[in-house]
Design an enzyme around this catalytic site. Structure first.
Site, PDB file in Angstrom:
ATOM      1  N   SER A 153       0.777  -1.017   0.015  1.00 14.99           N
ATOM      2  CA  SER A 153      -0.013   0.211   0.046  1.00 14.99           C
ATOM      3  C   SER A 153       0.936   1.214  -0.104  1.00 14.99           C
ATOM      4  CB  SER A 153      -0.922  -0.019   1.105  1.00 14.99           C
ATOM      5  OG  SER A 153      -0.291   0.219   2.475  1.00 14.99           O
TER       6      SER A 153
ATOM      7  N   HIS B 240       8.370   2.868   9.441  1.00 11.92           N
ATOM      8  CA  HIS B 240       8.208   2.070  10.340  1.00 11.92           C
ATOM      9  C   HIS B 240       6.765   2.552  11.191  1.00 11.92           C
ATOM     10  CE1 HIS B 240       9.659  -0.712  13.456  1.00 11.92           C
ATOM     11  NE2 HIS B 240       9.170   0.094  14.443  1.00 11.92           N
TER      12      HIS B 240
HETATM   13  C1  GAR Z   1       3.766  -0.902   6.898  1.00 11.56           C
HETATM   14  O1  GAR Z   1       2.956  -0.736   8.071  1.00 11.56           O
HETATM   15  C2  GAR Z   1       5.229  -0.385   7.244  1.00 11.56           C
HETATM   16  O2  GAR Z   1       5.317   0.520   8.374  1.00 11.56           O
HETATM   17  C3  GAR Z   1       5.637  -1.957   7.861  1.00 11.56           C
HETATM   18  O3  GAR Z   1       5.238  -2.956   7.197  1.00 11.56           O
HETATM   19  C4  GAR Z   1       3.957  -2.266   6.632  1.00 11.56           C
HETATM   20  C5  GAR Z   1       4.035  -2.555   5.040  1.00 11.56           C
HETATM   21  O4  GAR Z   1       2.788  -2.368   4.316  1.00 11.56           O
HETATM   22  N1  GAR Z   1       7.174  -2.166   8.025  1.00 11.56           N
HETATM   23  C6  GAR Z   1       7.823  -2.535   8.949  1.00 11.56           C
HETATM   24  O5  GAR Z   1       7.064  -3.084   9.997  1.00 11.56           O
HETATM   25  C7  GAR Z   1       9.301  -2.244   9.308  1.00 11.56           C
HETATM   26  N2  GAR Z   1       9.737  -2.507  10.443  1.00 11.56           N
HETATM   27  P1  GAR Z   1       2.251  -2.135   2.896  1.00 11.56           P
HETATM   28  O6  GAR Z   1       3.272  -3.071   2.248  1.00 11.56           O
HETATM   29  O7  GAR Z   1       1.046  -2.101   2.718  1.00 11.56           O
HETATM   30  O8  GAR Z   1       3.109  -0.725   2.367  1.00 11.56           O
END
Ligand code: GAR
Length: 194
Positions: free
Chosen positions: A9, A99
């Site tokens: 996303s 993060h």
């Molecule tokens: C997001 O919430 C990001 O902050 C987290 O993974 C998710 C990815 O969502 N990252 C971490 O936890 C890194 N330590 P997305 O694929 O929908 O962007």
């Protein structure tokens, strides 16, 4: 942009942001570890070239360095392992990560995705949020570029909190990219930082 096997996303948000005329950057390519993730599918549907590189392959750091050669910024989104130090050296001050918590709290090895929101709730925090920061060889360290916060409601589940924080992430990442590109435009070549 280095994506993940996740839902992508933030990646979609950055591709969209880059299509706005006044935005100072655009997503040139998406990297992911497997070809079958929602992130890769979305990137292809949005017309962005994708490269699949498995962190398990022996030549991962050198291949990553080759693919990223010449890009201005590398934006990690859902990247759950340590970014190779040799590739960081190739892009000093130019690798960003998002993060889902207010660093320096709730960061470090093992703190990713839903684990973060569970830990935040277990600690009885009154607020949470997201952080975009420069990447260093240490998990979730590096100068903070943008932080946005939100309240925690008494009845929040980890999933409800994650959804609230994700909405903030989608605002924070484009802001951080604008900020960092602006900083880089005003920095002397020698003052790049990690
Ligand atoms: C997001 O919430 C990001 O902050 C987290 O993974 C998710 C990815 O969502 N990252 C971490 O936890 C890194 N330590 P997305 O694929 O929908 O962007």
């Amino acid at each position: 942009m280095v994506g993940s096997k996740g839902r992508g996303s933030n990646m979609r948000r950055l591709i969209e942001a880059g299509r706005a005329e006044e935005f100072p950057g655009r997503v040139e390519c998406v990297l992911a570890p497997t070809p079958d993730s929602p992130a890769v599918q979305s990137a292809r549907e949005m017309g962005i070239p994708t490269t699949i590189l498995s962190p398990k392959s022996a030549d991962y750091p050198s291949e990553l360095a080759r693919v990223l050669d010449g890009v201005d910024l590398v934006c990690l989104a859902g990247f759950m392992s340590l970014f190779p130090a040799e590739v960081l050296d190739q892009h000093p001050g130019r690798v960003l990560n998002i993060h889902p918590a207010l660093l320096p709290k709730f960061g470090g090895k093992g703190m990713y995705g839903m684990h973060v929101h569970q830990a935040v709730l277990a600690a009885g925090e009154r607020e949470s949020g997201c952080t975009v920061h420069l990447v260093t060889p240490i998990y979730d360290e590096g100068r903070i570029l943008v932080q946005l916060s939100c309240p925690i409601e008494p009845e929040d589940s980890p999933e409800a909190l994650a959804a609230r924080v994700l909405r903030l992430e989608h605002q924070a990442y484009p802001l951080a990219i604008r900020l960092r590109l602006d900083e880089l435009a005003h920095e002397q070549p020698s003052s790049d930082e990690a």
